[in-house]
Motif scaffolding. Sequence first.
Motif, PDB file in Angstrom:
ATOM      1  N   UNK A  19      43.200  61.222  39.783  1.00 14.73           N
ATOM      2  CA  UNK A  19      43.459  60.815  41.168  1.00 14.73           C
ATOM      3  C   UNK A  19      44.206  59.496  41.197  1.00 14.73           C
ATOM      4  N   UNK A  20      44.746  59.179  42.351  1.00 16.63           N
ATOM      5  CA  UNK A  20      45.448  57.901  42.499  1.00 16.63           C
ATOM      6  C   UNK A  20      45.405  57.460  43.947  1.00 16.63           C
ATOM      7  N   UNK A  21      45.573  56.160  44.144  1.00 19.94           N
ATOM      8  CA  UNK A  21      45.701  55.607  45.487  1.00 19.94           C
ATOM      9  C   UNK A  21      46.578  54.360  45.411  1.00 19.94           C
ATOM     10  N   UNK A  22      47.104  53.981  46.558  1.00 22.33           N
ATOM     11  CA  UNK A  22      47.982  52.816  46.634  1.00 22.33           C
ATOM     12  C   UNK A  22      47.199  51.611  47.125  1.00 22.33           C
ATOM     13  N   UNK A  23      47.601  50.450  46.650  1.00 27.83           N
ATOM     14  CA  UNK A  23      47.084  49.197  47.157  1.00 27.83           C
ATOM     15  C   UNK A  23      48.249  48.211  47.242  1.00 27.83           C
ATOM     16  N   UNK A  24      47.972  47.006  47.635  1.00 20.20           N
ATOM     17  CA  UNK A  24      48.995  45.962  47.747  1.00 20.20           C
ATOM     18  C   UNK A  24      48.514  44.752  46.964  1.00 20.20           C
ATOM     19  N   UNK A  25      49.386  44.247  46.085  1.00 18.52           N
ATOM     20  CA  UNK A  25      49.050  43.083  45.260  1.00 18.52           C
ATOM     21  C   UNK A  25      49.769  41.841  45.766  1.00 18.52           C
ATOM     22  N   UNK A  26      49.110  40.704  45.625  1.00 17.56           N
ATOM     23  CA  UNK A  26      49.732  39.406  45.822  1.00 17.56           C
ATOM     24  C   UNK A  26      50.581  39.187  44.578  1.00 17.56           C
ATOM     25  N   UNK A  27      51.879  39.106  44.737  1.00 16.01           N
ATOM     26  CA  UNK A  27      52.778  39.052  43.588  1.00 16.01           C
ATOM     27  C   UNK A  27      52.570  37.817  42.719  1.00 16.01           C
ATOM     28  N   UNK A  28      52.125  36.711  43.294  1.00 18.18           N
ATOM     29  CA  UNK A  28      51.922  35.491  42.509  1.00 18.18           C
ATOM     30  C   UNK A  28      50.714  35.602  41.580  1.00 18.18           C
ATOM     31  N   UNK A  29      49.639  36.236  42.052  1.00 23.62           N
ATOM     32  CA  UNK A  29      48.397  36.325  41.283  1.00 23.62           C
ATOM     33  C   UNK A  29      48.156  37.717  40.689  1.00 23.62           C
ATOM     34  N   UNK A  30      48.960  38.705  41.107  1.00 25.66           N
ATOM     35  CA  UNK A  30      48.769  40.103  40.725  1.00 25.66           C
ATOM     36  C   UNK A  30      47.333  40.562  40.994  1.00 25.66           C
ATOM     37  N   UNK A  31      46.838  40.190  42.166  1.00 31.57           N
ATOM     38  CA  UNK A  31      45.491  40.556  42.596  1.00 31.57           C
ATOM     39  C   UNK A  31      45.589  41.335  43.902  1.00 31.57           C
ATOM     40  N   UNK A  32      44.702  42.316  44.102  1.00 32.20           N
ATOM     41  CA  UNK A  32      44.725  43.075  45.364  1.00 32.20           C
ATOM     42  C   UNK A  32      44.444  42.159  46.558  1.00 32.20           C
ATOM     43  N   UNK A  33      45.087  42.455  47.687  1.00 37.10           N
ATOM     44  CA  UNK A  33      44.798  41.775  48.943  1.00 37.10           C
ATOM     45  C   UNK A  33      43.588  42.514  49.527  1.00 37.10           C
ATOM     46  N   UNK A  34      42.443  41.881  49.551  1.00 38.17           N
ATOM     47  CA  UNK A  34      41.172  42.544  49.860  1.00 38.17           C
ATOM     48  C   UNK A  34      41.202  43.330  51.174  1.00 38.17           C
ATOM     49  N   UNK A  35      41.647  42.719  52.248  1.00 40.46           N
ATOM     50  CA  UNK A  35      41.641  43.396  53.557  1.00 40.46           C
ATOM     51  C   UNK A  35      42.571  44.607  53.572  1.00 40.46           C
ATOM     52  N   UNK A  36      43.730  44.489  52.944  1.00 39.75           N
ATOM     53  CA  UNK A  36      44.677  45.604  52.893  1.00 39.75           C
ATOM     54  C   UNK A  36      44.109  46.727  52.034  1.00 39.75           C
ATOM     55  N   UNK A  37      43.538  46.378  50.878  1.00 36.60           N
ATOM     56  CA  UNK A  37      42.960  47.370  49.981  1.00 36.60           C
ATOM     57  C   UNK A  37      41.821  48.121  50.678  1.00 36.60           C
ATOM     58  N   UNK A  38      40.971  47.392  51.380  1.00 38.07           N
ATOM     59  CA  UNK A  38      39.867  48.009  52.122  1.00 38.07           C
ATOM     60  C   UNK A  38      40.397  48.995  53.173  1.00 38.07           C
ATOM     61  N   UNK A  39      41.413  48.588  53.919  1.00 38.70           N
ATOM     62  CA  UNK A  39      41.998  49.456  54.938  1.00 38.70           C
ATOM     63  C   UNK A  39      42.613  50.714  54.328  1.00 38.70           C
ATOM     64  N   UNK A  40      43.397  50.548  53.256  1.00 40.23           N
ATOM     65  CA  UNK A  40      44.050  51.704  52.628  1.00 40.23           C
ATOM     66  C   UNK A  40      43.028  52.682  52.054  1.00 40.23           C
TER      67      UNK A  40
END
Length: 56
Positions: A19-40
């Motif tokens: 399986x797979x899903x999309x998320x959004x990373x903060x390009x400077x830290x390469x960490x997921x953006x928590x609120x966006x990841x939760x929504x997606x």
Amino acid sequence: MENRKVRLRPFVVRMPSGGRYWTVLNEDELAPIAKVDEFLRHVRFGRASLTALADL
């Protein structure tokens, strides 16, 4: 208040199950953006649940 631009990067997460899903990373830290990841994840699994219910 500091007006700082945050650079974002879409990122696909591939699960060991195939399986797979999309998320959004903060390009400077390469960490997921928590609120966006939760929504997606909510949108992804919410649709899956509605599809499963429609098949009943």
